[in-house]
Write an enzyme that holds these catalytic residues in place. Structure first.
Site, PDB file in Angstrom:
ATOM      1  N   GLN A  52      13.932   9.513  -8.905  1.00  0.00           N
ATOM      2  CA  GLN A  52      13.934   8.724 -10.131  1.00  0.00           C
ATOM      3  C   GLN A  52      15.078   9.116 -11.057  1.00  0.00           C
ATOM      4  OE1 GLN A  52      10.930  10.068  -8.977  1.00  0.00           O
ATOM      5  NE2 GLN A  52      10.204   8.097  -8.240  1.00  0.00           N
ATOM      6  N   ASN A 105       6.871   0.321  -9.887  1.00  0.00           N
ATOM      7  CA  ASN A 105       6.984   1.018  -8.610  1.00  0.00           C
ATOM      8  C   ASN A 105       8.009   2.135  -8.762  1.00  0.00           C
ATOM      9  OD1 ASN A 105       7.478   1.871  -5.995  1.00  0.00           O
ATOM     10  ND2 ASN A 105       7.154  -0.159  -5.129  1.00  0.00           N
ATOM     11  N   ASP A 106       7.481   3.316  -9.015  1.00  0.00           N
ATOM     12  CA  ASP A 106       8.335   4.484  -9.261  1.00  0.00           C
ATOM     13  C   ASP A 106       9.318   4.754  -8.132  1.00  0.00           C
ATOM     14  OD1 ASP A 106       7.893   5.693 -11.695  1.00  0.00           O
ATOM     15  OD2 ASP A 106       6.085   6.712 -11.027  1.00  0.00           O
ATOM     16  N   CYS A 107       9.051   4.171  -6.989  1.00  0.00           N
ATOM     17  CA  CYS A 107       9.829   4.510  -5.804  1.00  0.00           C
ATOM     18  C   CYS A 107      10.863   3.468  -5.430  1.00  0.00           C
ATOM     19  CB  CYS A 107       8.883   4.753  -4.639  1.00  0.00           C
ATOM     20  SG  CYS A 107       7.773   6.101  -5.001  1.00  0.00           S
ATOM     21  N   ASN A 167      14.011   2.677  -6.298  1.00  0.00           N
ATOM     22  CA  ASN A 167      15.063   3.321  -7.104  1.00  0.00           C
ATOM     23  C   ASN A 167      16.412   2.711  -6.741  1.00  0.00           C
ATOM     24  OD1 ASN A 167      13.176   6.021  -5.973  1.00  0.00           O
ATOM     25  ND2 ASN A 167      13.006   5.224  -8.041  1.00  0.00           N
TER      26      ASN A 167
END
Ligand code: GLC
Ligand code: GLC
Length: 826
Positions: free
Chosen positions: A511, A494-496, A498
């Site tokens: 990121q 999940n790139d989001c 963070n």
């Protein structure tokens, strides 16, 4: 019913019957080096290898109307002007049809007794698009009409093309030779490539290459270009501004008469020594004239329609071949067309494009993603083993010597993209999954000895692929937080999410903000990575078995086992798996949280990692998912959504509730739950989930769904959004490969294993049976599955060429070239 179109499964086409689809519905042209995207109204562009650096056609993303610029043909019939693609004139047509097929699109429109049909495709092995045009007089009187073929050139570098106007308005150059138009911007200096646009089979009556001349003035538009309105090209030669390519073709057609001709739109390169035409003498008029011989070769090859037909037939055969590796006969139309046609086709597209060029990806943004491309391989190793092999080696080469990977790399240079950096701590673990899939498919364990080296070391003949795999496992073991769970770094899948970023500056990358090497960043942990790690350990063990390293296999399995203990202790929330711990050590994805109580990814990977299979946790996690996240449009990423921005969570909370990672339905991760359900034998639920995101199943609600019903979209708006059920970001998504894995390998249950072909279906109880044809390691397996007892899972009988076999795996050496397999569930 879908008012916009329908599937034509027999022809492997989707037929669009109205041009005003809720969103542009795209297709792809090309399969090797030259590619194009094309919408149902002719919009789009083409490029050579790299959508950013070598773009041939200018497309205006985000324009109004959406999907502006493309491959257009204007018809001037008396006072009426129209396009068979409807756009850009949007003149009402008497009939319209767009057929998107495998690597081609055919768009047909008719008005007032004239029918125009164009099939667009890229012949295999060529760097050219063919627009195969047929014009027919369907009326009772003679027709004198003029046609104008149109495109606008992009000045090669798509990013610069859209931003650097002080330069670009002065550099555009063309050459015209024997009626063919050549785009030669920057050829005079450092480029050795040019574009061409020509007509074959009809002699053009005129041309234009200045856009202003074509549309009339800088205030004119493509909806009513002056040249078309006046019925006459001006033979303009573009200097700077916006070069275009326009050919006028005048036709006289008797009633019933059809004329056929084609356009070639392509890319050609010269080597440095033969850049310019031979006769070029410095100072002479010919100095600097482009050597067009590569174009003449192609024009010669395609001088007749016969050649066009032959090339089209080759393209068709190419797809018939590819799609024969795995096919199913089943009386469910959705499964049948997705498995046999569209899902495999989409997988090939993600292999070719990664996340670069689509209606939503501008072709100038991201490089190849490490995790994305590894996952994409899962859907294509059976179709393209050789390219998969190369892709694996390219990917591994972007791993650094400490085990972490460049998050992205550039396809042309194959070099890691320093702007995106590294420290996405899930990245390394996708490699063992891809490699195991490749070796199980091909048996090519030699790949493990390939010497690759590390991206930060000048030792190209150093580390082997096996070293890379071992380092991937070691990386996770080394980077663990206070609970012994894997550290998350900038983000996991999940790139989001963070957790180390704390971004408060508008516009900065979520990121890349935050120092993941600082002491504070050694706290945030990911339960999802823990599950992925356990699964990767299983895959590593499979790989070790292939090369007889049993002790190492046992050791890596032990690593997985220890991680399971850690998750049991610190990653379980009571009813489901926790998602993470943040940088202060606070739980995320727990009933204790007010928002984001439960997340999908850790439920999927918890089960896929084999955690809680025997003590009921796995089942509980999936039941909670069903109860709290599942909807008829798919499973929501997390609930409840974040209502406000959370500094400590990052981009996930930047999205309005219901979209993208903030409680959208991110279809990619739905497939993990489907597979998890099959592991527990819940065939009904697995298939219900499969159908809940199946694009072909969305035709019934297409005005809500809006995106193409033949390919997966990355996201469907969740129930918290103002537009629930609305899909976005079609085509380039990891959902493609994982859906194919889910349906073909786990629901239909036919998958390569380390010791043979495994047949282990998990289906709805109501399914009576189906058959799968699978080409595998030189044999063709005809697998007939019957389900007389109405169960979901369990192979009761496995008969291979008449002989009973114990278990559910067909050993490699059993049977001849064609193997008859019958399976009874029970
Ligand atoms: C996008 C990215 C992918 C990521 C996913 C979830 O699809 O390409 O790498 O895993 O979003 O954030
Ligand atoms: C954004 C998107 C995410 C994607 C990422 C790629 O964060 O929300 O889906 O993976 O960009 O960089």
């Amino acid at each position: 019913m879908n008012p916009y179109g329908r599937f034509d499964d027999a022809n492997r086409e989707y037929v669009i019957t109205r041009p005003d689809t809720p969103l542009p519905w795209f297709n792809y042209l090309g399969c090797e080096e030259f590619f194009g995207i094309i919408s149902n109204t002719g919009g789009g562009y083409c490029f050579y290898r790299d959508a950013k650096m070598r773009r041939l056609m200018r497309y205006r993303y985000n324009n109004c109307p959406l999907d502006s610029n493309g491959r257009y043909l204007y018809v001037k019939d008396g006072n009426s002007i129209w396009n068979q693609t409807w756009k850009p004139t949007r003149t009402k047509l008497d009939s319209y049809e767009c057929r998107h097929g495998m690597g081609y699109s055919t768009i047909t429109g008719a008005k007032d007794g004239v029918e125009v049909s164009i099939r667009y495709f890229v012949p295999i092995g060529q760097t050219t698009e063919v627009w195969d045009v047929r014009v027919r007089n369907t009326g009772k009187t003679k027709k004198n009409i003029s046609l104008f073929g149109f495109l606008e050139w992009c000045l090669w570098d798509a990013m610069d093309d859209q931003t650097n106007f002080q330069r670009n308005y002065s550099i555009g150059q063309v050459e015209i030779e024997d009626g063919a138009i050549f785009h030669v911007t920057e050829y005079r200096e450092r480029r050795n490539h040019f574009g061409y646009f020509s007509v074959i089979g009809e002699k053009p009556a005129g041309f234009d290459t200045s856009r202003d001349k074509f549309v009339g003035s800088v205030h004119g538009g493509l909806d009513a270009p002056a040249v078309v309105v006046n019925g006459k090209c001006t033979n303009s030669v573009a200097f700077g501004w916006q070069p275009v390519g326009v050919h006028q073709i005048d036709l006289n057609l008797a009633p019933g008469e059809e004329k056929r001709f084609h356009f070639l739109l392509g890319y050609a390169e010269n080597d440095e020594k033969s850049k310019f035409a031979k006769s070029a003498d410095a100072g002479s008029a010919k100095a600097g004239v482009v050597n067009k011989s590569p174009y003449h070769k192609v024009a010669k090859q395609f001088e007749s329609s016969k050649a066009v037909d032959a090339e089209f037939a080759k393209l068709k055969d190419h797809w018939t071949d590819l799609l024969s590796v795995y096919s199913v006969k089943i009386d469910d139309p959705h499964v049948s067309r997705m498995v046999n046609i569209w899902n495999q086709y989409q997988c090939m597209t993600t292999l070719n494009m990664s996340r670069s060029a689509s209606g939503y990806e501008s072709g100038i943004g991201r490089g190849m993603g490490y995790r994305d491309s590894n996952q994409d391989l899962l859907g294509v190793v059976h179709l393209q083993p050789e390219r998969s092999r190369q892709r694996i080696l390219d990917l591994a080469a972007t791993q650094l010597s400490d085990g972490i990977c460049y998050h992205q790399y550039q396809p042309l240079t194959k070099k890691g993209n320093t702007a995106a950096g590294s420290n996405f701590n899930d990245d390394p673990l996708w490699l063992p999954l891809a490699v195991a899939a490749y070796i199980n498919e091909t048996g090519d364990a030699k790949i493990l000895n390939e010497k690759i080296g590390y991206a930060d070391k000048d030792n190209k003949d150093g580390a082997t692929l096996m070293d890379h795999l071992e380092l991937s496992i070691a990386y996770t073991l080394k980077h663990r937080g206070p609970h012994g769970l894997p550290l998350i770094g900038h983000a996991d899948w999940n790139d989001c999410l963070n957790l180390n970023c704390f971004s408060s500056t508008p516009g900065e990358s979520f990121q890349l903000a935050g120092d993941v090497d600082g002491p504070q960043a050694r706290i945030a942990e990911s339960v999802m990575i823990a599950g992925l790690f356990c699964a990767a350990c299983e895959k590593m063990a499979e790989i070790y078995h292939q090369v007889g390293r049993e002790a190492d296999a046992a050791a890596v399995l032990k690593n997985g086992e220890s991680m399971r203990l850690v998750v049991n202790q610190h990653g379980w929330d009571g009813e489901w798996f926790l998602r993470a711990y943040d940088a202060k050590g606070k739980k995320i994805g727990s009933h204790e949280n007010a928002e984001g109580k439960i997340f999908i990814e850790s439920q999927g990977w918890g089960v896929l990692g084999g955690i809680g299979l025997t003590d009921g946790k796995a089942q509980k996690a999936l039941d909670s998912t069903n109860k709290l996240l599942a909807t008829s449009n798919g499973i929501i990423l997390q609930q409840p959504p974040y209502a406000t921005y959370h500094l400590e969570l990052g981009e996930i909370s930047s999205y309005p509730p219901g979209y993208k990672e903030n409680a959208g339905i991110f279809t990619h991760n739905n497939t993990w739950i489907q597979i998890a359900e099959t592991m527990l034998g819940n065939g009904d639920r697995a298939f219900e989930y499969y159908m809940s995101i199946c694009p072909s199943g969305k035709e019934q609600q297409i005005d809500t769904y809006r995106a193409e019903p033949y390919v997966y979209s990355q996201m469907t708006a969740g129930r918290d959004a103002p537009t629930p059920g609305e899909a976005k970001n079609s085509w380039l998504t990891g959902t493609a490969s994982w859906s194919l894995v889910s349906i073909t390998q786990f629901i239909l249950g036919v998958r390569p294993g380390p010791k043979g072909l495994i047949v282990d279906p998990c289906v709805p109880k109501s399914w009576k049976g189906y058959s799968v044809t699978r080409k595998f390691r030189g044999k063709t397996y005809q697998i007939d599955v019957k389900n007389p007892a109405g169960v979901s899972k369990g192979v009761k009988k496995l008969i291979v060429d008449g002989k009973p076999v114990a278990g559910n795996s067909i050993p490699f050496d059993l049977g001849g070239k064609t193997v008859a397999v019958s399976v009874e569930l029970g």
